[in-house]
Each structure stands twice: as C-alpha cells, then as structure tokens.
Design a protein around this motif. Structure first.
Motif, short mmCIF file in Angstrom:
data_model
loop_
_atom_site.label_atom_id
_atom_site.label_comp_id
_atom_site.label_asym_id
_atom_site.label_seq_id
_atom_site.Cartn_x
_atom_site.Cartn_y
_atom_site.Cartn_z
N SER A 137 42.73 -11.07 -20.86
CA SER A 137 42.96 -9.86 -20.08
C SER A 137 43.00 -8.59 -20.91
O SER A 137 42.98 -7.48 -20.37
CB SER A 137 44.28 -9.99 -19.31
OG SER A 137 45.37 -10.18 -20.20
N SER A 138 43.02 -8.70 -22.24
CA SER A 138 43.02 -7.50 -23.07
C SER A 138 41.62 -6.93 -23.27
O SER A 138 41.45 -5.82 -23.77
CB SER A 138 43.61 -7.82 -24.45
OG SER A 138 42.73 -8.65 -25.20
N MET A 139 40.61 -7.68 -22.87
CA MET A 139 39.23 -7.28 -23.15
C MET A 139 38.66 -6.42 -22.04
O MET A 139 39.04 -6.53 -20.87
CB MET A 139 38.37 -8.53 -23.35
CG MET A 139 38.79 -9.35 -24.55
SD MET A 139 37.87 -10.90 -24.69
CE MET A 139 38.62 -11.59 -26.18
N GLY A 140 37.75 -5.54 -22.42
CA GLY A 140 37.11 -4.64 -21.47
C GLY A 140 35.61 -4.62 -21.66
O GLY A 140 35.03 -5.46 -22.35
N PRO A 141 34.93 -3.63 -21.05
CA PRO A 141 33.46 -3.56 -21.11
C PRO A 141 32.91 -3.58 -22.53
O PRO A 141 31.88 -4.21 -22.79
CB PRO A 141 33.15 -2.23 -20.41
CG PRO A 141 34.28 -2.05 -19.45
CD PRO A 141 35.49 -2.59 -20.16
N HIS A 180 34.00 -5.05 -25.16
CA HIS A 180 34.01 -6.41 -25.69
C HIS A 180 32.84 -7.22 -25.15
O HIS A 180 32.23 -8.01 -25.87
CB HIS A 180 35.34 -7.10 -25.35
CG HIS A 180 36.54 -6.47 -25.98
ND1 HIS A 180 37.13 -5.35 -25.44
CD2 HIS A 180 37.25 -6.80 -27.09
CE1 HIS A 180 38.17 -5.01 -26.19
NE2 HIS A 180 38.26 -5.87 -27.20
N LEU A 181 32.54 -7.01 -23.85
CA LEU A 181 31.43 -7.74 -23.25
C LEU A 181 30.09 -7.30 -23.85
O LEU A 181 29.20 -8.13 -24.09
CB LEU A 181 31.42 -7.54 -21.73
CG LEU A 181 32.65 -8.02 -20.96
CD1 LEU A 181 32.43 -7.83 -19.47
CD2 LEU A 181 32.96 -9.47 -21.27
N VAL A 182 29.96 -6.01 -24.09
CA VAL A 182 28.73 -5.50 -24.68
C VAL A 182 28.52 -6.12 -26.05
O VAL A 182 27.43 -6.64 -26.38
CB VAL A 182 28.75 -3.97 -24.79
CG1 VAL A 182 27.46 -3.47 -25.46
CG2 VAL A 182 28.89 -3.33 -23.42
N ARG A 183 29.56 -6.06 -26.86
CA ARG A 183 29.45 -6.61 -28.22
C ARG A 183 29.17 -8.12 -28.15
O ARG A 183 28.38 -8.65 -28.94
CB ARG A 183 30.76 -6.35 -28.96
CG ARG A 183 30.77 -6.77 -30.41
CD ARG A 183 29.88 -5.90 -31.30
NE ARG A 183 30.10 -6.23 -32.68
CZ ARG A 183 31.01 -5.64 -33.44
NH1 ARG A 183 31.77 -4.66 -32.95
NH2 ARG A 183 31.17 -5.99 -34.70
N SER A 184 29.80 -8.80 -27.21
CA SER A 184 29.61 -10.23 -27.05
C SER A 184 28.16 -10.56 -26.71
O SER A 184 27.56 -11.50 -27.26
CB SER A 184 30.55 -10.78 -25.98
OG SER A 184 30.33 -12.15 -25.75
N VAL A 185 27.57 -9.79 -25.80
CA VAL A 185 26.19 -10.03 -25.40
C VAL A 185 25.26 -9.79 -26.59
O VAL A 185 24.34 -10.58 -26.86
CB VAL A 185 25.79 -9.13 -24.21
CG1 VAL A 185 24.28 -9.12 -24.02
CG2 VAL A 185 26.47 -9.64 -22.94
N MET A 186 25.49 -8.72 -27.32
CA MET A 186 24.65 -8.43 -28.48
C MET A 186 24.74 -9.55 -29.52
O MET A 186 23.74 -10.00 -30.07
CB MET A 186 25.05 -7.09 -29.10
CG MET A 186 24.70 -5.88 -28.26
SD MET A 186 25.24 -4.35 -29.05
CE MET A 186 24.46 -3.12 -28.00
N LEU A 203 29.32 2.22 -26.39
CA LEU A 203 30.56 1.45 -26.34
C LEU A 203 30.65 0.48 -27.51
O LEU A 203 31.69 0.36 -28.17
CB LEU A 203 30.64 0.67 -25.02
CG LEU A 203 30.94 1.45 -23.74
CD1 LEU A 203 30.89 0.50 -22.55
CD2 LEU A 203 32.30 2.13 -23.82
N ALA A 204 29.55 -0.23 -27.77
CA ALA A 204 29.56 -1.21 -28.86
C ALA A 204 29.73 -0.53 -30.21
O ALA A 204 30.45 -1.02 -31.09
CB ALA A 204 28.27 -2.01 -28.83
N ALA A 205 29.06 0.62 -30.39
CA ALA A 205 29.13 1.32 -31.68
C ALA A 205 30.53 1.86 -31.96
O ALA A 205 30.92 2.03 -33.12
CB ALA A 205 28.11 2.45 -31.71
N ALA A 206 31.29 2.13 -30.91
CA ALA A 206 32.63 2.71 -31.08
C ALA A 206 33.67 1.68 -31.49
O ALA A 206 34.78 2.05 -31.90
CB ALA A 206 33.06 3.39 -29.79
#
Length: 386
Positions: free
Chosen positions: A351-355, A357-363, A313-316
């Motif tokens: 509300s525009s963000m999805g999984p 965005h969370l993955v990238r945010s955590v990284m 997901l993050a790589a995409a």
C-alpha cells in the motif's frame, strides 16, 4: 537540377514514420502519424489496412507539397512483420488485419507445430523455429476453419508493407526475409510445410529480393511514377539502419516489441531464438520479446498519463525505493519462452507504492525480459532443472 533523394516509410505497430533523405543520408523532412489498434476481445488485436495506406499517402503528399522532389529516386517501405491482411483480386481487404500480437490462433498453431518434426525444422530453417500464433500458416488455417467465406475469396495473404505497395503500384509481391517461417535456406517457399493447410500455397505472393523494384506509383497518387522497392520487415531494416550488418555485430531495437539481434558467421540452432535465412552472407539470430514498449504503453493507458509523464515519474525516484517485480507477458511471450498463454503480473505490491513504483517496475521488468532473451541468443542457459 534537384539533388537525388529517397523516401523511406515504416508501417509500425502504432504509427507510420516516413523520412525524406538525400543520397548522402541527410534528412530533409519527416512525418509521423499514429492509427488505432482494436482489441475487441481478449487475445484479439486488429488494425484496418486502409489506415496504413491513408497515412502513407498523406506522408507522400506532404513531402510532395513541401519539397522539390525532382530528384526523387525511389520509395522504400518496411513494416511490422507477422501482421497479416487477407485481400481479394483487387487488393481489397476482406477483414481487419490480424496484428502480430493477436493470439486467436494459438491452439491451431500448436496443432500445426505438432505436425513438424525436429529434423524438418533443421532441414527447412536451420533452427528449431516454432509455428506460433503469429505464423502466417496459423492465420491461414484459422481463417479457413472459422471464416470460410473470406478464405474462399482470398487471393493473397500479405504484410502491411506489401499491402501498401499493392495499393500504390497495383503489384503484389513479398520478400523472403519478412516471410521467415515460410521459406527455406534457399529463400524459397517450403511446399511440404504449406501443404499442412489446403490451398495455402496458392495464397502467397511471389517472392522478390528486398531491393527489387516491384512497380511505380500509380497516376493520380502523390509521387506518381516513382519506383517502389519491395522492402522487408522492420527488424531487418533497422539492422541496416544502425549499421550492424557485419559479422560479429549486435543490436538492440526497442519499440512496441524489443528485439535482440546478433549477426553470426555461422548458423547456431538455439531453442527460443529465430535464425533468419542467410542473405548476402548475413545470418541474423534474433530474440524478439512480445511486450517491450507495449508494456509502457499499456501502463500509460491504465494510469491515464502520457508516456513522457511516466518517464518523468521514474526519473524522479531516488533508486533506493523497493520496487515490485513486473513480468511483461501481457500478450504471451516470444523469446525465449514462445508461450502464447503466459501472462503478466506485478509481484510484491504494497500500500505504500504509487504510480512511480509501477512505472519503474514496468521498465525494469522489460529490461529483465530483454536480458533473458539476450542470454538465450548467446547460447547461455537461463533455466535450471530441479
């Protein structure tokens, strides 16, 4: 005649990793198996010591079954540090192991820490190390106050590697490097520190050099008769594994916790940085953060997707998206804050963000946290007073 080989075992926070290698460093086989971690209440993190030895024995049995071990020279074991198990005279665990992420001892740690002056810290450790919730002394005092029955029956408080060694050989020992915070610059236990907890000194195992042969595998177990080395903590073992034992070398170890390390020609007392005792002219300054890979593992559980899926997901993502800010203090923070009460946060969600965005945010949040620890380790201030 069989080639000379050795077996290395790492008792990690989430799994055991074992390798069979030749004397030249060629890997012949490997074994990985995870085990559960219990979180029965906020701040409580536990593991069952018998899971460690069960999986370690499975690894040895697998190597014995699949390879000619006629040339096996030794078994070396390293492990997560500041995970403590209280054992009786027969090396039987008296309670689940208290994992390094566990925060139950935070208040007691602060109380003990307040009894140690700045001059004593420098005299003992050569650095302003804190007594935190993962310090062995904090765990001892917590057990003494809250589980006097277990405390009274305890004969040693040891790390995961030392527990597995005890079960494999019948011998109980520890090494000074993994006992950071308990030993001084001469690699001896600090009696004045241990006296803060009544009878603590009686419950610490004898110290051995981490290249010391502590015993041999008992009859009836896989690899019976093989010498077992006392070993040391995972970060130090990793340092040798990536060949950064020379002065001026640096490392970044990424796992459940991420660790920045610098091998310095001299000791530089720096708040927020753990300075290890000098060993064979190696003075390691390390800045471990509390939740490196643990943050991604938490998000994996939260979203119900594997870590591999999260990475896809993050790589995409294009890299142009607006990403929320993640503070990875899910279980407090170590370097550079050493605050067990710090907590994580997502900042800037919409509300525009999805999984993805969370993955990238955590990284990114982990990366920023590591950067802060790195700056402190190199003596560069990251906080400003208003």
């Amino acid at each position: 005649m069989s080639d000379k080989t050795v077996i290395g075992i790492d008792i990690g926070t989430t799994a055991i990793k074992a390798v069979l290698v030749t004397g030249a460093g060629t890997q012949l086989g490997h074994y990985v198996e995870s085990y559960p971690t219990a979180r029965p209440a906020p701040g409580i993190v536990e593991q069952e010591p018998d899971d460690w030895i069960r999986v370690a024995i499975q690894a040895l049995a697998g190597f014995e079954r699949d390879f000619d071990l006629g040339g096996l020279q030794a078994i070396g074991i390293c492990s997560q540090a500041n995970t403590h198990v209280f054992i009786d005279r027969n090396a039987t665990p008296l309670a689940p192991a208290i994992v390094w992420q566990d925060l139950r001892c935070a208040d007691i740690a602060a109380e003990l820490d307040g009894q140690v002056g700045a001059e004593s810290r420098i005299a003992w450790w050569g650095a302003p190390l804190p007594i935190d919730a993962s310090h062995c002394l904090s765990r001892m005092e917590w057990m003494r106050r809250n589980r006097p029955d277990i405390w009274g029956r305890s004969r040693a408080v040891i790390l995961p590697k030392d527990y597995c060694i005890a079960r494999l050989t019948g011998e109980v020992a520890a090494d000074a490097i993994a006992s950071i915070g308990l030993v001084d610059g001469q690699l001896n236990y600090i009696k004045a520190l241990l006296d803060l907890v009544p009878d603590a000194v009686q419950r610490l195992p004898p110290l051995r050099d981490f290249t010391h042969v502590v015993g041999r595998v008992l009859p009836g177990l896989p690899c019976a008769g093989t010498p077992v080395i006392v070993g040391t903590m995972d970060a130090w073992s990793g340092m040798f594994g990536v060949d950064v034992g020379k002065v001026g070398s640096a490392m970044y170890l990424s796992g459940t916790s991420d660790v920045l390390g610098i091998v310095s020609p001299k000791r530089v007392p720096t708040p927020g940085v753990a300075a290890f005792p000098t060993y064979q002219e190696i003075t390691l300054h390390a800045a471990p953060i509390q939740s490196g890979g643990a943050s991604l593992a938490w998000l994996s559980r939260l979203l119900g997707r594997s870590i591999d899926e999260l990475c896809v997901l993050a790589a995409a993502m294009s890299g142009q998206e607006r990403i929320p800010l993640f503070i990875p203090h899910l279980d407090g923070e170590r370097a550079p804050l050493w605050d067990p009460f710090a907590r994580g946060i997502f900042l800037g969600l919409d509300s525009s963000m999805g999984p993805a965005h969370l993955v990238r945010s955590v990284m990114e949040g982990v990366a920023y946290s590591v950067t802060g620890a790195d700056l402190v380790a190199r003596g560069i201030p990251i906080f400003c007073e208003s």
